[in-house]
Write an enzyme that holds these catalytic residues in place. Structure first.
Site, mmCIF file in Angstrom:
data_model
loop_
_atom_site.group_PDB
_atom_site.id
_atom_site.type_symbol
_atom_site.label_atom_id
_atom_site.label_comp_id
_atom_site.label_asym_id
_atom_site.label_seq_id
_atom_site.Cartn_x
_atom_site.Cartn_y
_atom_site.Cartn_z
ATOM 1 N N LYS A 186 6.768 2.520 -2.725
ATOM 2 C CA LYS A 186 5.556 1.856 -3.209
ATOM 3 C C LYS A 186 5.845 1.013 -4.476
ATOM 4 O O LYS A 186 6.921 1.132 -5.063
ATOM 5 C CB LYS A 186 4.473 2.905 -3.497
HETATM 6 C C1 LIG Z 1 2.349 5.446 1.639
HETATM 7 C C2 LIG Z 1 0.975 5.577 2.147
HETATM 8 C C3 LIG Z 1 0.279 6.799 2.161
HETATM 9 C C4 LIG Z 1 0.928 8.124 1.885
HETATM 10 O O1 LIG Z 1 1.605 8.245 0.738
HETATM 11 P P1 LIG Z 1 2.757 9.366 0.584
HETATM 12 O O2 LIG Z 1 2.922 9.379 -0.896
HETATM 13 O O3 LIG Z 1 3.976 8.857 1.287
HETATM 14 O O4 LIG Z 1 2.238 10.632 1.121
HETATM 15 C C5 LIG Z 1 -1.051 6.810 2.537
HETATM 16 N N1 LIG Z 1 -1.666 5.694 2.924
HETATM 17 C C6 LIG Z 1 -1.033 4.501 2.966
HETATM 18 C C7 LIG Z 1 -1.788 3.287 3.372
HETATM 19 C C8 LIG Z 1 0.311 4.406 2.598
HETATM 20 O O5 LIG Z 1 0.928 3.236 2.681
#
Ligand SMILES: *Cc1c(COP(=O)(O)O)cnc(C)c1O
Length: 397
Positions: A186
């Site tokens: 992210k």
């Molecule tokens: C990455 C992501 C998540 C989940 O995040 P994690 O930290 O990997 O559990 C949830 N929703 C969206 C849209 C994402 O891109």
């Protein structure tokens, strides 16, 4: 998008603070910490960055969605509306609480279609979860109107849109609760981590207790704290929070680089009349973590996708047949392949997915190409990439 691209000394220094005192846990051990409270500091940085009164850090973005829903009282038998185009985390987080995921079409914003949402409302609907996919957003005014009219929660999953805004407000801060992920790919990373943001004091207190076994966090003796209600463990560690703390301070720099690279690529593609861009609702500013565009038909989109691969243009995807981001390939969900028994109501709704009409989603997702915007590219690399993308697309139309 990935914050790990620009990893360096600042992250190292923050982590070393934690390693030096040895307190890897975010709560307690006041005397040993030498004044370091990385999770608390990160929460206060995020309050500013996301203009939100309260922030609760948790262990992942998926945990953030579950904690947000639980904090607002969503649970067994409640329906939560979510989009067909998202990450599998959306239904995972809903189902973990015994709630029922109700999948609904997306439109040319690549996010929930407000009309489709309104049609899906039933007496059991407790919340609408808009997922701000690929750096942009749904029509938030329209979605908020539907939520208000039917007196249901509006939850924003802004995991992929850190830094995007709508009418001057950070994405994530518009709904009743907002959720972020700081996983490894992210815009800001903690390695693993997430956050729930809200202006509602009660939801915040609930999230704070719920994500730490129900601890009320009163006083300075964890063992003596009381548990006003049941909780789980979705805590973030100090080590993870330390990494995020270094990263969040660099968010404005990250966003500026993303925007610059995004604009070069977008500008280049505007010379091709057959290319149209995803709709950004009026008043919206993308985070520029992704560039999303449509080709006239499915076949062209698939050919462009192939041409990109052949010409070495990586990190671009057509999500139509993707295993993780689009309903078509979520066979484990449709077949209710759970390790443990699911409720009758959940199984019923999942069975519906096999025959539900998602042709509107298909229409947009099948023609879409989504390109990740990297921050480590040099300007030369971005310009070369832009040329190659234009050539590849032109060779397919
Ligand atoms: C990455 C992501 C998540 C989940 O995040 P994690 O930290 O990997 O559990 C949830 N929703 C969206 C849209 C994402 O891109």
């Amino acid at each position: 998008m990935p914050g790990f691209e620009l990893f360096g000394d600042l992250e190292r220094k923050q982590v070393n603070d934690v390693l030096d005192n040895g307190v890897l846990m975010r709560y307690g051990f006041d005397g040993m910490r030498k004044g370091h409270w990385k999770a608390k500091e990160l929460e206060s940085e995020l309050q500013n960055a996301f203009q939100s009164k309260h922030v609760q850090l948790v262990s992942s973005g998926t945990a953030a969605v579950s904690v947000a829903l639980a904090a607002a009282g969503v649970g067994a038998g409640d329906e939560v509306i979510m989009p067909t185009f998202t990450f599998v985390a959306s239904f995972e987080a809903i189902m973990m609480l015994g709630a029922i995921p109700v999948l609904v079409d997306v439109d040319d914003t690549l996010c929930l279609n407000p009309e489709a949402v309104e049609k899906a409302i039933t007496p059991k609907t407790k919340g609408i979860m808009v997922v701000q996919m690929c750096g942009s957003m749904g029509d938030m005014d329209a979605l908020r109107d539907v939520a208000k009219k039917h007196n249901v929660l509006l939850i924003e999953d802004a995991c992929q849109a850190i830094g995007g805004t709508y009418k001057g407000k950070p994405l994530g801060s518009i709904g009743d609760l907002g959720c972020f992920s700081f996983d490894f790919v992210k815009t800001i990373t903690c390695g693993e981590g997430g956050a729930v943001i809200t202006n509602n004091k009660e939801y915040y207190t609930n999230a704070d207790h719920y994500s730490d076994h129900g601890h009320d966090h009163v006083g300075h003796d964890r063992g003596a704290e009381t548990h006003p209600f049941l909780g789980y463990n979705f805590r973030i560690s100090e080590l993870h929070a330390a990494v995020g703390l270094a990263q969040v301070k660099r968010l404005p720099e990250f966003l500026a680089i993303q925007k610059k690279n995004f604009n070069i690529l977008r500008e280049a593609l505007t010379e091709i009349p057959e290319v149209t861009f995803r709709k950004v609702p009026e008043g919206g500013q993308e985070s520029c973590a992704f560039l999303n565009f449509f080709l006239p038909d499915v076949e062209t989109a698939q050919n462009v996708s192939k041409a990109f691969k052949e010409n070495g243009i990586d990190v671009c995807w057509n999500y139509y047949n993707n295993n993780w981001h689009y309903v078509r390939e979520w066979h484990h969900l449709k077949d209710a392949k759970s390790l443990y028994p699911l409720t009758k109501e959940i199984k019923g709704e999942l069975a519906n997915l096999k025959t539900k009409d998602f042709s509107q989603s298909d229409y947009y997702i099948s023609r879409n190409i989504s390109c990740l915007i990297k921050m480590s590219w040099t300007e030369e690399e971005v310009l070369a990439r832009a040329n190659k993308m234009v050539e590849s697309i032109k060779s397919c139309i």
